[in-house]
Write an enzyme that holds these catalytic residues in place. Structure first.
Site, short mmCIF file in Angstrom:
data_model
loop_
_atom_site.label_atom_id
_atom_site.label_comp_id
_atom_site.label_asym_id
_atom_site.label_seq_id
_atom_site.Cartn_x
_atom_site.Cartn_y
_atom_site.Cartn_z
N ALA A 89 -7.45 -1.16 7.32
CA ALA A 89 -7.51 -0.51 6.01
C ALA A 89 -6.14 -0.21 5.42
O ALA A 89 -5.98 -0.18 4.21
CB ALA A 89 -8.30 0.80 6.13
N CYS A 90 -5.15 0.03 6.28
CA CYS A 90 -3.90 0.61 5.82
C CYS A 90 -2.71 -0.27 6.14
O CYS A 90 -2.57 -0.75 7.28
CB CYS A 90 -3.68 1.97 6.48
SG CYS A 90 -5.07 3.09 6.35
N ASN A 282 0.05 5.15 3.54
CA ASN A 282 -1.01 4.39 2.87
C ASN A 282 -1.45 5.13 1.60
O ASN A 282 -0.97 6.24 1.33
CB ASN A 282 -2.18 4.18 3.84
CG ASN A 282 -2.98 5.44 4.05
OD1 ASN A 282 -2.42 6.54 4.16
ND2 ASN A 282 -4.28 5.33 4.12
N CYS A 284 -3.89 7.05 0.57
CA CYS A 284 -4.40 8.45 0.57
C CYS A 284 -3.56 9.39 1.40
O CYS A 284 -3.92 10.58 1.57
CB CYS A 284 -5.84 8.45 1.06
SG CYS A 284 -6.98 7.66 -0.10
N GLU A 286 -2.86 9.64 4.60
CA GLU A 286 -3.18 10.04 5.98
C GLU A 286 -2.56 9.16 7.04
O GLU A 286 -2.64 9.46 8.22
CB GLU A 286 -4.71 10.07 6.18
CG GLU A 286 -5.38 8.72 6.35
CD GLU A 286 -5.77 8.08 5.04
OE1 GLU A 286 -6.61 7.16 5.07
OE2 GLU A 286 -5.26 8.50 3.99
#
Length: 609
Positions: A89-90, A282, A284, A286
Site C-alpha cells: 500500500a505504501c 506515505n 496518511c 502512518e
C-alpha cells in the site's frame, strides 16, 4: 462472510474481478480464496512446505479474512493472483534536484499508483524558486511548481481502474519556500490529490513553545546547504518559528492542511539508520519510509476480540496476530514491484505493518467510554500485546527463514536471540478506510464520526449512508429501539440528550465531535507508544473550534510522543468524505461559509449550532 449492504457495494465496485464489460466474475468468498491461495503459495514456492502444509496455511489465511478478524491492505485484496500482483500500500520515492530525477520519479509514481499504491515525496532537495540554475543560466521554478505537476500526474493515473491515486508531499520548516508551501492549498480545488505536511524538528518545536529564548532560525538553501541569501536584499534569510507555526495553524484551521510530521521523533525509531534517514511518509502519515521503501499493511478487527464474558479474548487476538504476521511476510515475497529499486529495498528490510480497526467497537462492547482513562489504559495494553506478539512471530519466522537482509548494523543487531527478527518493523496503525467498511468495523482507532453519517462520493460518485450497527444491536437487545429513534439519529447523527437512550449508552456512543480534542490526542499517543511505525489519526474538531485548541492539540501531540498530527475542523471544506445526517438534507453542510480568522464573518455550522 457476514457483509453489510455497504460492504457488498464496496467489494463489487472496487475489489471483485470483472470481465471486459464490467461484469463481476467472483463472489467475495472467491476473492478471499484467490488471495489466500496466492499468499500461501509462498510457503511452498520459497520455504519448502509440502502441498498439504501449504493447504493448511491457506485455510488459516482464508479463515481470518472470512471471519473478518483480519484484512490486508486494499492492493493485496485487489491484485493477489491477478495480472498486476503488486500487493503493498505504501511507497516513498526520492526526488533529487535535477530535471532528470524529477521526471524519472514522476514516471515511477505513475507505475506505482496504477497498481493501487500510495506514494510519499519529500521535496526537501529541490532548490527554491528564483535560485540559480547553472546549466541554463536561468532561475529555478521551485518545489511547489513540481508539486503541482505531480498532482496533475496523480489525477491522470487511476489506480488499477479501482481508486484514484493518493500522495503525500512534505517540505521541511527551514526550506526557503516553506511559506509558499504552507499556503499552496488555498482552495479546496488546489492540489487535490496530495496531502501536504511540514516536517519539523524538535528544535523548531522548542522555539515554538518558548523553551529556546531565540525564536528565529536560518532558512537553508538545499542546493548549497548554507543559509539562504534573500535575492532581493542580499541578506541571510531568517524565519520566526512562532510566526510560521501560527501560519500553519491558520491554514489547518481553514481546511485541515498542512499536517505536521515530527521528523526527529520518526528518526529516533528508524530501525535501519545505517541505510539513511526518514524524510517523509506515505499519504496518511502512518508509514515513515526510506527512499524506495515499501510496506504492506493489514488490520485486526478489535471489535471481534471480545468474548462472551465481556472481556478481551487474548488467546484469539494472539492467534490472529501470528497469522497476520505470517501472511504479511509472505506478501513481500508474493508481490511484484513496479521498479527494481523498490524490490531491493522492500525485500531488504521486509517491513510490514499490522494495525487495528474496530477500536471504538471494542470499547462499546466492553462498556468503556472513549473519553476515559480506562480506555487509554486498555489502548496501551492491547497495542503492547499486539506489538509483542508480532515481534515473537517475526523472531519465529527468522529462525526458519532468516533475518531481514539489511539486519547487520540495524537496531536489532544486538547479539540477542530475541532481537533476531524477520521484519524491520511489524506494527502500523492505518486509517482502514474501505477495509473497515468491508469488515463492518469502526475505522482505525478513531471514535465514531457519527452514529449515522454519509460517506460522500467514495465509490465513483456513490454515497453510502451508514447507521451504526452496534448501536442498533444494543437498542434492540435492551428494548429501547423504535423507528422514531432511528429517524432522529439519522437526522442528527447523535444520541446525546435523547431521553429514549439510557445515559450509560449515550456515554459510550459519543461521536468524534462530542469528544474533547485532548482525548483524541491521548489515544493517538497511547497507541503510538507500542507501534513500530506511526499512527494515522485525525484530530476531529467541531466547526466552532478555536485556533487556540489547534495550537494546544499540536503541542500536546509533540509532547506526548506522537510522530505527527492531522487536525480537521468539521465542515471547514466545501466537500468532505464523512457527512453527518442525510445527504442533501441541508445544503449549507455542502457549502459552509468559512469564518475569517479575525471572526468578522463568523457563521455557525448547522451541525454545531
Amino acid at each position: 462472510m457476514k457483509l453489510s449492504d455497504n460492504a457488498k457495494i464496496t467489494l463489487a465496485k472496487r475489489y471483485l474481478m470483472k470481465d471486459a464489460g464490467g461484469g463481476i466474475l467472483e463472489t467475495p468468498e472467491q476473492m478471499l480464496k484467490r488471495v489466500a491461495a496466492n499468499i500461501a503459495h509462498v510457503d511452498c514456492l520459497y520455504y519448502g512446505k509440502s502441498e498439504e502444509e501449504t493447504q493448511k496455511i491457506e485455510s488459516s489465511f482464508f479463515e481470518v479474512m472470512n471471519n473478518l478478524e483480519f484484512l490486508p491492505n486494499s492492493p493485496t485484496l485487489m491484485n493477489a493472483g491477478r495480472e498486476f500482483q503488486q500487493l503493498s500500500a505504501c511507497f516513498v520515492l526520492p526526488i533529487e534536484d535535477s530535471i532528470e530525477s524529477i521526471f524519472e520519479t514522476l514516471k515511477h509514481m505513475a507505475l506505482v499508483q496504477k497498481t493501487g499504491g500510495g506514494t510519499g515525496f519529500a521535496f526537501d532537495r529541490l532548490r527554491p524558486a528564483g535560485d540559480f540554475v547553472k546549466s541554463t543560466f536561468g532561475v529555478a521554478s521551485g518545489p511547489i511548481s513540481f508539486l503541482k505537476i505531480y498532482d496533475s500526474g496523480t489525477e491522470a493515473v487511476k489506480q488499477g481502474g479501482s481508486r484514484r491515486g493518493a500522495s503525500m508531499g512534505t517540505l521541511p520548516y527551514d526550506h526557503p519556500d516553506i511559506v509558499d508551501f504552507v499556503t499552496c492549498k488555498e482552495s479546496d480545488l488546489d492540489i487535490t490529490n496530495f496531502n501536504i505536511s511540514v516536517t519539523v524538528s524538535d528544535s523548531f518545536m522548542e522555539k515554538v513553545r518558548g523553551d529556546d529564548p531565540d525564536p528565529d532560525y536560518y532558512l537553508v538553501n538545499p542546493r548549497t546547504k548554507n543559509p539562504h541569501i534573500d535575492p532581493e536584499t542580499g541578506n541571510l534569510k531568517r524565519m520566526n518559528a512562532r510566526g510560521l507555526f501560527q501560519l500553519i495553524l491558520e491554514r489547518a484551521w481553514r481546511n485541515g492542511e498542512p499536517g505536521i510530521i515530527f521528523i526527529d521523533r520518526m528518526n529516533e525509531f528508524n530501525p535501519t539508520p545505517h541505510l539513511g534517514k526518514y524524510e517523509t511518509s506515505n499519504p496518511c502519515g502512518e508509514q515513515p519510509l526510506l527512499p524506495y521503501e515499501a510496506c504492506c499493511l493489514g488490520s485486526i478487527n478489535l471489535g471481534l476480540m471480545v468474548n462472551s464474558k465481556i472481556q478481551v479474548d487474548w488467546d484469539r487476538l494472539r492467534k490472529v496476530v501470528h497469522t497476520a504476521v505470517h501472511f504479511e511476510d509472505n506478501v513481500i515475497d508474493a508481490s511484484q514491484y513496479a521498479i527494481p529499486q523498490i524490490t531491493k529495498m522492500h525485500q531488504g528490510n521486509r517491513k510490514i505493518g499490522i494495525g487495528v480497526m474496530g477500536w471504538h467497537d471494542m470499547l462499546v462492547r466492553l462498556g468503556f467510554c472513549y473519553d476515559s482513562i480506562k480506555a487509554l489504559k486498555l489502548a496501551e495494553k492491547v497495542m503492547s500485546f499486539i506489538n509483542q506478539e508480532a515481534k515473537k512471530k517475526s523472531v519465529e519466522l527468522a529462525l526458519k527463514r532468516g533475518v531481514f537482509p539489511n539486519f547487520k548494523d540495524s537496531i536489532y543487531d544486538t547479539g540477542k536471540e530475541e532481537d533476531r527478527v524477520r521484519n524491520a518493523t511489524r506494527t502500523t496503525i492505518a486509517p482502514t478506510g474501505t477495509i473497515s467498511i468491508i469488515a463492518g468495523a469502526s475505522s482505525g482507532i478513531e471514535p465514531y464520526f457519527s452514529i449515522a453519517f454519509a460517506r460522500k462520493n467514495v465509490l465513483g460518485g456513490i454515497d453510502l449512508l451508514e447507521v451504526n450497527p452496534l448501536f442498533m444491536e444494543i437498542a434492540k437487545r435492551d428494548g429501547f429501539y423504535s423507528m422514531e429513534l432511528e429517524k432522529r439519529i439519522v437526522e442528527s447523527g447523535s444520541v446525546q440528550n435523547d431521553k429514549q437512550v439510557p445515559e450509560e449508552i449515550q456515554n459510550i456512543f459519543k461521536n468524534a465531535l462530542e469528544i474533547d480534542y485532548t482525548w483524541h490526542v491521548r489515544h493517538q499517543a497511547a497507541f503510538q507508544k507500542y507501534t513500530d511505525n506511526a499512527v494515522s489519526k485525525t484530530i476531529n474538531l467541531p466547526f466552532n473550534a478555536s485556533l487556540k485548541e489547534l495550537d494546544e492539540a499540536i503541542k500536546l501531540s509533540w509532547k506526548s510522543g506522537c510522530k505527527g498530527i492531522t487536525v480537521y475542523r468539521n465542515c471547514s471544506r466545501a466537500s468532505q468524505v464523512l457527512n453527518i445526517g442525510i445527504p442533501g438534507k441541508d445544503e449549507s453542510l455542502k457549502t459552509p461559509i468559512i469564518p475569517k480568522i479575525n471572526g468578522t464573518t463568523k457563521k455557525n455550522c448547522p451541525e454545531c449550532g
